[in-house]
Design an enzyme around this catalytic site. Structure first.
Site, PDB file in Angstrom:
ATOM      1  N   TYR A 186       1.052  -1.152  -0.098  1.00 18.51           N
ATOM      2  CA  TYR A 186      -0.253   0.097   0.341  1.00 18.51           C
ATOM      3  C   TYR A 186       0.490   1.648  -0.613  1.00 18.51           C
ATOM      4  O   TYR A 186       2.444   1.117   0.695  1.00 18.51           O
ATOM      5  CB  TYR A 186      -0.266  -0.278   1.350  1.00 18.51           C
ATOM      6  CG  TYR A 186      -1.818   0.804   1.413  1.00 18.51           C
ATOM      7  CD1 TYR A 186      -2.812   0.919   0.615  1.00 18.51           C
ATOM      8  CD2 TYR A 186      -2.017   2.075   2.282  1.00 18.51           C
ATOM      9  CE1 TYR A 186      -3.863   1.771   0.488  1.00 18.51           C
ATOM     10  CE2 TYR A 186      -3.252   2.940   2.143  1.00 18.51           C
ATOM     11  CZ  TYR A 186      -4.110   2.589   0.837  1.00 18.51           C
ATOM     12  OH  TYR A 186      -4.701   3.220   1.482  1.00 18.51           O
ATOM     13  N   THR A 188       0.929   3.655   1.620  1.00 17.17           N
ATOM     14  CA  THR A 188       2.137   4.646   2.318  1.00 17.17           C
ATOM     15  C   THR A 188       3.423   3.653   3.737  1.00 17.17           C
ATOM     16  O   THR A 188       3.598   3.985   4.510  1.00 17.17           O
ATOM     17  CB  THR A 188       1.133   4.955   3.687  1.00 17.17           C
ATOM     18  OG1 THR A 188      -0.174   3.695   4.388  1.00 17.17           O
ATOM     19  CG2 THR A 188       0.226   6.047   3.701  1.00 17.17           C
ATOM     20  N   LYS A 189       3.343   2.163   3.117  1.00 20.02           N
ATOM     21  CA  LYS A 189       3.710   1.339   3.909  1.00 20.02           C
ATOM     22  C   LYS A 189       5.594   1.490   3.764  1.00 20.02           C
ATOM     23  O   LYS A 189       6.157   3.001   2.771  1.00 20.02           O
ATOM     24  CB  LYS A 189       4.066   0.417   3.377  1.00 20.02           C
ATOM     25  CG  LYS A 189       2.137  -0.265   2.964  1.00 20.02           C
ATOM     26  CD  LYS A 189       2.281  -0.751   4.649  1.00 20.02           C
ATOM     27  CE  LYS A 189       1.009  -1.142   4.414  1.00 20.02           C
ATOM     28  NZ  LYS A 189      -0.047  -1.525   5.737  1.00 20.02           N
ATOM     29  N   ASN A 190       6.462   0.770   3.993  1.00 20.59           N
ATOM     30  CA  ASN A 190       7.764   1.866   4.092  1.00 20.59           C
ATOM     31  C   ASN A 190       8.516   1.469   2.468  1.00 20.59           C
ATOM     32  O   ASN A 190       9.019   2.041   1.909  1.00 20.59           O
ATOM     33  CB  ASN A 190       8.648   1.112   4.730  1.00 20.59           C
ATOM     34  CG  ASN A 190       8.841   1.148   6.547  1.00 20.59           C
ATOM     35  OD1 ASN A 190       7.329   1.890   6.776  1.00 20.59           O
ATOM     36  ND2 ASN A 190       9.196   1.346   7.013  1.00 20.59           N
ATOM     37  N   LEU A 191       7.673   0.220   2.165  1.00 25.18           N
ATOM     38  CA  LEU A 191       7.895  -0.151   0.904  1.00 25.18           C
ATOM     39  C   LEU A 191       6.571   0.085   0.043  1.00 25.18           C
ATOM     40  O   LEU A 191       5.997  -0.600  -0.010  1.00 25.18           O
ATOM     41  CB  LEU A 191       8.783  -1.857   0.560  1.00 25.18           C
ATOM     42  CG  LEU A 191       8.770  -1.963  -1.325  1.00 25.18           C
ATOM     43  CD1 LEU A 191      10.236  -1.048  -1.535  1.00 25.18           C
ATOM     44  CD2 LEU A 191       9.259  -3.401  -1.289  1.00 25.18           C
TER      45      LEU A 191
END
Length: 366
Positions: A186, A188-191
């Site tokens: 998604y 907004t995730k770190n990746l």
């Protein structure tokens, strides 16, 4: 409301890759292959190598990834029909939904501090067929949980949707620790991709083959379907976007951890409770949480000072109407966390002076 310190400037974070992303789009147009193809294969190979696993199977999103793992295990005869799956009550609702979507039953348990522990699992082990560990906020579930599950011949899977890149003290990477792990990409995730995307990582070849088949309509060839599958494939454009960002993940996580270290060392307010002392260990720092009883008043105070926060999460799954069969259950630690949690800004583009402004504002709250 405009904030001069937003919780997460997602546009700025993604804008760093504009040139690379434009080149990826041109490459896709030149290839003329819009489902699967070389970009997906490349990301799957690179992400498997990054996580330290033999296999990576791209999926449409993180919910599908975990659902497909469980359905594939049932198809292989490793989990029974209507399997009972131990799951922490302290998680996002997607973890519960993946279990029910696979035709199985969530067995919620409370957490110790933030995560399930060996002691928690041991109390419920005889009543469940398998375990889903959740790396909440990016913090990895302890190694002894996996060792205990293995010693007791209970399959354990990981919801790693928040722990991209996290490492244990012995160097094992998130995604490599259970029978299989599910990732969400998604935005907004770190990746994060530029839309929905997910993946499964595993060292089990039989599971990898079954999961890939399950994600592609359950088919063995173009016209042959020998099981009921789903359509959940990683888009090649999103795969290219993810590969562009994978190169920067470790450095971004280091920046997150540096900010979190400042919070841990410098926030000093008796009304504010910090995460446990070991929070920074084995953690991708997807979320930096603090806890306080008068949350709404505190959030409004920070907003007045131009600082945006977030909540992870306002209502736990067992209190949602979607899972009304659990509404009468009580998990005190989980409910405390959901009632009192505030997520502070903690991302790679946060400037040192902004971090200090946040710390000062928190310490001046009364």
């Amino acid at each position: 409301m405009d904030f001069h310190i937003p919780y997460l400037d997602i546009k700025a974070l993604q804008r760093r890759f504009s040139q690379r992303d434009s080149e990826a789009l041109q490459e896709l147009q030149d290839l003329g292959i819009y489902i699967g193809g070389e970009p997906v294969t490349r990301f799957e190979m690179d992400y498997a190598q990054y996580c330290g696993t033999q296999f990576c199977i791209g999926t449409g999103n993180g919910l599908d990834a975990l659902t497909i793992i469980l359905r594939a295990e049932k198809q292989l005869g490793r989990l029974p029909e209507n399997a009972r799956i131990l799951v922490p009550a302290h998680t996002y609702i997607a973890t519960f939904l993946s279990i029910t979507e696979a035709g199985m039953h969530p067995i919620p348990v409370d957490v110790h501090h933030l995560l399930i522990t060996k002691d928690v699992v041991e109390k419920h082990l005889e009543n469940v067929d398998a375990i889903v560990a959740v790396d909440i906020y990016g913090k990895l579930v302890d190694d002894e949980v996996y060792a205990f599950a293995k010693a007791n011949h209970k399959p354990i899977y990981t919801d790693a949707a928040q722990s991209h890149g996290a490492k244990t003290s012995n160097g094992d990477r998130s995604g490599s620790r259970g029978m299989a792990s599910a990732f969400s990409f998604y935005p907004t995730k770190n990746l994060g991709a530029l839309g929905d995307a997910g993946a499964i990582t595993t060292n089990d070849e039989e599971l990898a083959v079954m999961a890939r088949r399950m994600a592609n309509y359950g088919r063995t060839s173009r016209f042959v379907n020998d099981m009921k599958g789903v359509n959940s494939r990683l888009d090649p454009l999103q795969a290219s976007f993810l590969n562009n960002r994978l190169l920067f993940l470790d450095n971004d996580n280091k920046k997150r951890k540096k900010i979190a270290q400042v919070y841990m060392e410098q926030i000093e307010n008796p009304k504010v409770k910090l995460p446990p002392a070991d929070f920074l260990e084995s953690n991708s720092i997807h979320v930096f949480p603090i806890f306080l009883e008068e949350r709404d008043q505190f959030v409004a105070y920070l907003e007045d000072r131009g600082i945006q926060t977030n909540r992870h999460y306002a209502i736990p799954p067992h209190q949602q109407l979607a899972f009304k069969e659990f509404n009468d259950m009580s998990f005190p630690q989980t409910e405390y966390l959901h009632d009192s949690e505030v997520s502070l800004p903690c991302h790679p583009l946060l400037e040192d002076h902004e971090v200090q402004e946040i710390v000062i504002a928190i310490n001046e709250y009364s």
